[in-house]
Design an enzyme around this catalytic site. Structure first.
Site, PDB file in Angstrom:
ATOM      1  N   GLY A   1       0.811  -1.204  -0.014  1.00  0.00           N
ATOM      2  CA  GLY A   1       0.135  -0.107   0.044  1.00  0.00           C
ATOM      3  C   GLY A   1       0.873   1.310   0.198  1.00  0.00           C
TER       4      GLY A   1
ATOM      5  N   GLU B   1       5.259  -6.513   0.976  1.00  0.00           N
ATOM      6  CA  GLU B   1       4.868  -6.976  -0.523  1.00  0.00           C
ATOM      7  C   GLU B   1       4.658  -5.814  -1.301  1.00  0.00           C
ATOM      8  OE1 GLU B   1       2.544 -10.057   0.781  1.00  0.00           O
ATOM      9  OE2 GLU B   1       0.853  -8.898   1.042  1.00  0.00           O
ATOM     10  N   PRO B   2       5.537  -4.830  -1.532  1.00  0.00           N
ATOM     11  CA  PRO B   2       5.144  -3.837  -2.634  1.00  0.00           C
ATOM     12  C   PRO B   2       4.879  -4.076  -3.765  1.00  0.00           C
ATOM     13  CG  PRO B   2       7.554  -3.552  -1.944  1.00  0.00           C
ATOM     14  CD  PRO B   2       7.022  -4.945  -1.092  1.00  0.00           C
ATOM     15  N   GLY B   3       4.045  -3.496  -4.678  1.00  0.00           N
ATOM     16  CA  GLY B   3       4.053  -3.937  -6.256  1.00  0.00           C
ATOM     17  C   GLY B   3       3.930  -2.518  -6.944  1.00  0.00           C
TER      18      GLY B   3
ATOM     19  N   ARG C   1      -6.454   1.999 -15.947  1.00  0.00           N
ATOM     20  CA  ARG C   1      -6.524   2.736 -14.566  1.00  0.00           C
ATOM     21  C   ARG C   1      -7.208   3.951 -14.870  1.00  0.00           C
ATOM     22  NH1 ARG C   1      -2.864   4.029 -11.781  1.00  0.00           N
ATOM     23  NH2 ARG C   1      -3.464   3.417  -9.854  1.00  0.00           N
TER      24      ARG C   1
ATOM     25  N   TYR D   1     -10.154   3.279 -12.104  1.00  0.00           N
ATOM     26  CA  TYR D   1      -9.860   3.907 -10.964  1.00  0.00           C
ATOM     27  C   TYR D   1      -9.987   5.272 -10.801  1.00  0.00           C
ATOM     28  CZ  TYR D   1      -7.835  -0.907  -9.997  1.00  0.00           C
ATOM     29  OH  TYR D   1      -7.501  -2.200 -10.047  1.00  0.00           O
TER      30      TYR D   1
ATOM     31  N   CYS E   1     -14.688   1.677 -28.519  1.00  0.00           N
ATOM     32  CA  CYS E   1     -16.019   1.943 -28.751  1.00  0.00           C
ATOM     33  C   CYS E   1     -16.772   2.167 -27.506  1.00  0.00           C
ATOM     34  CB  CYS E   1     -16.835   1.096 -29.837  1.00  0.00           C
ATOM     35  SG  CYS E   1     -15.866   1.029 -31.499  1.00  0.00           S
ATOM     36  N   GLU E   2     -16.176   3.123 -26.704  1.00  0.00           N
ATOM     37  CA  GLU E   2     -16.744   3.158 -25.238  1.00  0.00           C
ATOM     38  C   GLU E   2     -15.974   4.272 -24.755  1.00  0.00           C
ATOM     39  OE1 GLU E   2     -16.893   0.021 -21.671  1.00  0.00           O
ATOM     40  OE2 GLU E   2     -17.187  -0.979 -23.475  1.00  0.00           O
TER      41      GLU E   2
ATOM     42  N   TYR F   1       0.107  -2.305 -12.654  1.00  0.00           N
ATOM     43  CA  TYR F   1      -1.280  -2.435 -13.350  1.00  0.00           C
ATOM     44  C   TYR F   1      -1.797  -1.933 -14.377  1.00  0.00           C
ATOM     45  CZ  TYR F   1      -0.857  -3.622  -8.303  1.00  0.00           C
ATOM     46  OH  TYR F   1      -0.609  -4.281  -6.939  1.00  0.00           O
TER      47      TYR F   1
HETATM   48  C1  LIG Z   1      -1.720  -6.259  -4.661  1.00  0.00           C
HETATM   49  C2  LIG Z   1      -1.312  -6.765  -3.278  1.00  0.00           C
HETATM   50  C3  LIG Z   1      -0.062  -6.227  -3.110  1.00  0.00           C
HETATM   51  C4  LIG Z   1       0.546  -5.192  -3.860  1.00  0.00           C
HETATM   52  O1  LIG Z   1      -0.244  -3.875  -3.437  1.00  0.00           O
HETATM   53  P1  LIG Z   1       0.611  -2.559  -3.986  1.00  0.00           P
HETATM   54  O2  LIG Z   1      -0.269  -1.236  -3.911  1.00  0.00           O
HETATM   55  O3  LIG Z   1       0.708  -2.585  -5.616  1.00  0.00           O
HETATM   56  O4  LIG Z   1       1.967  -2.152  -3.458  1.00  0.00           O
HETATM   57  C5  LIG Z   1       0.370  -6.733  -1.822  1.00  0.00           C
HETATM   58  N1  LIG Z   1      -0.119  -7.643  -1.230  1.00  0.00           N
HETATM   59  C6  LIG Z   1      -1.229  -8.364  -1.557  1.00  0.00           C
HETATM   60  C7  LIG Z   1      -1.832  -9.524  -0.738  1.00  0.00           C
HETATM   61  C8  LIG Z   1      -1.980  -7.817  -2.789  1.00  0.00           C
HETATM   62  O5  LIG Z   1      -3.150  -8.336  -3.189  1.00  0.00           O
END
Ligand SMILES: *Cc1c(COP(=O)(O)O)cnc(C)c1O
Length: 418
Positions: free
Chosen positions: A227, A268-270, A307, A311, A337-338, A365
């Site tokens: 997050g 666990e950053p994405g 996105r 979002y 077409c939207e 994403y």
């Molecule tokens: C999607 C997700 C993340 C990554 O979230 P980000 O906002 O991209 O950092 C981490 N842990 C879990 C379980 C997720 O589903």
């Protein structure tokens, strides 16, 4: 990208316009140097004995990106058995992969057990079934701390009505299941959602998790999810990662002393790791002036980058072909077409048909949520690694669109003609 002598340049001095003529548009470009910078920034922010950062690969699933993080020493956070398999194929050791699914069957979880990865369970029904099926396999429990966080109702996953995690009010039940089945709980996890603004939310969640943790004697790790917020436009507030790192580290170290053992602190950053590393280059097909608006219609749409539509996300858009022309106001739209609007009334250096725009912050994403809607091909992907560009995903073709379609020989018109 940096702006130098009236041109945008990617890292290593690579000219994005050259990439666009080499690989064609629309084109995703990922800069691994930015991924590395972001990884090191989180890594350096924490001061604990054992830290593990698991890259949440659903953000950007290209196998080469996974390999970048494997080389950096990251682990992997996965949400499906397919992501587990991708991670193993990318070279991650099974124990460096954590599998955090939601609402999947025990069958799928058992497949992940067979691969030897860490298992994170997020409801009491599956916890019980898991305990009966695999009493000897240690598990992690996903706790829902009931904290409202995140920039968007779709990505806020830790609040009271959320489908994610086992409510901390249900911990007595979780304990009963663990005792009855003889399970070992090796980890505790929480993930409150994407886009958390400040350390306070983390610390509130952390207290709840530490309280729960003190009642599980066999823990190896505590995972605080992700997050981490990244700024998408100038003036956006980002997570102050150094501040967060210092406060959480202090609290974590105190907890470990009380607990009597050094546990591993996990995140666990994405988005934080890959968002800024991605650039999406598109070509302007049409400039369309109406009575109120100038539209720039591009050769892409919500099929490639959803996105903004899904979002309401803001992505900066710049004119790469002409960075410093006279700015005008454009609404940048796709060809689907939207209604698929990438940005409304954006001040962009004057655009002409055929010019290349860049949609920034396109690492997380974006490509991973792309589809074939309107029977369009998904874009090619390029990675810049140590100053060189590599094609890491081919542009699709008609064959890809038809690959799994089965033409049944029942249609009269076809029979007559053949
Ligand atoms: C999607 C997700 C993340 C990554 O979230 P980000 O906002 O991209 O950092 C981490 N842990 C879990 C379980 C997720 O589903």
């Amino acid at each position: 990208m940096i702006l130098e002598n009236n041109r945008y340049l990617l890292s290593g001095g690579i000219d994005p316009l050259e990439l666009c003529s080499k690989y064609d548009c629309p084109l995703y470009v990922y800069d691994s140097a930015i991924m590395e910078r972001q990884y090191k920034r989180i890594n350096d922010a924490f001061n604990v004995k054992n830290l593990k950062l698991n890259y949440a690969c659903k953000a950007l699933t290209n196998i080469n990106v996974l390999k970048v993080f494997n080389e950096l020493g990251a682990g992997l956070d996965t949400v499906s058995i397919q992501e587990v398999k991708l991670g193993l194929k990318a070279g991650f050791a099974p124990q460096d992969i954590i599998y955090t699914p939601n609402c999947v069957s025990l069958e799928e979880i058992s497949l992940a057990v067979a691969e030897g990865v860490k298992i994170n369970i997020d409801n009491t029904s599956i916890l019980e079934q898991f305990g009966q099926a695999h009493p000897d396999v240690p598990v992690c429990i996903r706790v829902n701390p009931h904290i409202m966080a995140g920039g968007n109702s779709k990505t806020s996953v830790g609040h009271i009505d959320s489908k994610f995690g086992i409510s901390f009010h249900q911990m007595p039940l979780a304990h009963r299941i663990v005792e009855a089945t003889g399970l070992t709980v090796e980890g505790l996890h929480m993930h409150t959602g994407s886009g958390i603004l400040d350390a306070e939310v983390f610390l509130r969640g952390a207290e709840i998790l530490f309280n729960i943790a003190s009642e599980f004697p066999d823990l190896d790790y505590i995972d605080f999810g992700s997050g981490f917020k990244v700024p998408y436009k100038e003036g956006d507030i980002a997570t102050d990662i150094e501040d967060l790192g210092e406060k959480i580290s202090d609290r974590f170290n105190t907890f470990c002393e009380e607990y009597g053992r050094d546990l591993t602190l996990m995140f666990e950053p994405g988005k934080y790791l890959v968002s800024e590393a991605g650039f999406f280059f598109v070509k302007v097909n049409v400039i369309k002036q109406t009575t109120s608006t100038i539209f720039a219609g591009i050769d892409s749409g919500l099929n490639h980058l959803i996105r903004p539509m899904f979002y309401n996300a803001y992505h900066e858009i710049v004119n790469v072909s002409k960075p410093t022309g006279k700015p005008r106001f454009y609404t940048v739209v796709g060809y689907i077409c939207e209604t698929d609007t990438f940005g409304t009334n954006r001040r962009i250096s004057e655009i002409h048909e055929g010019e290349i725009l860049c949609i920034e912050h396109a690492g997380a994403y974006c490509s991973s949520m792309a589809s074939n809607y309107n029977s369009r091909y998904r874009p090619a992907e390029v990675m810049i690694y140590k100053g060189k560009d590599y094609l890491i995903r081919k542009r699709e073709t008609m064959e890809d669109l038809l690959r799994n379609q089965v033409e049944v020989p029942v249609f009269v018109k076809e029979k007559v003609e053949s």
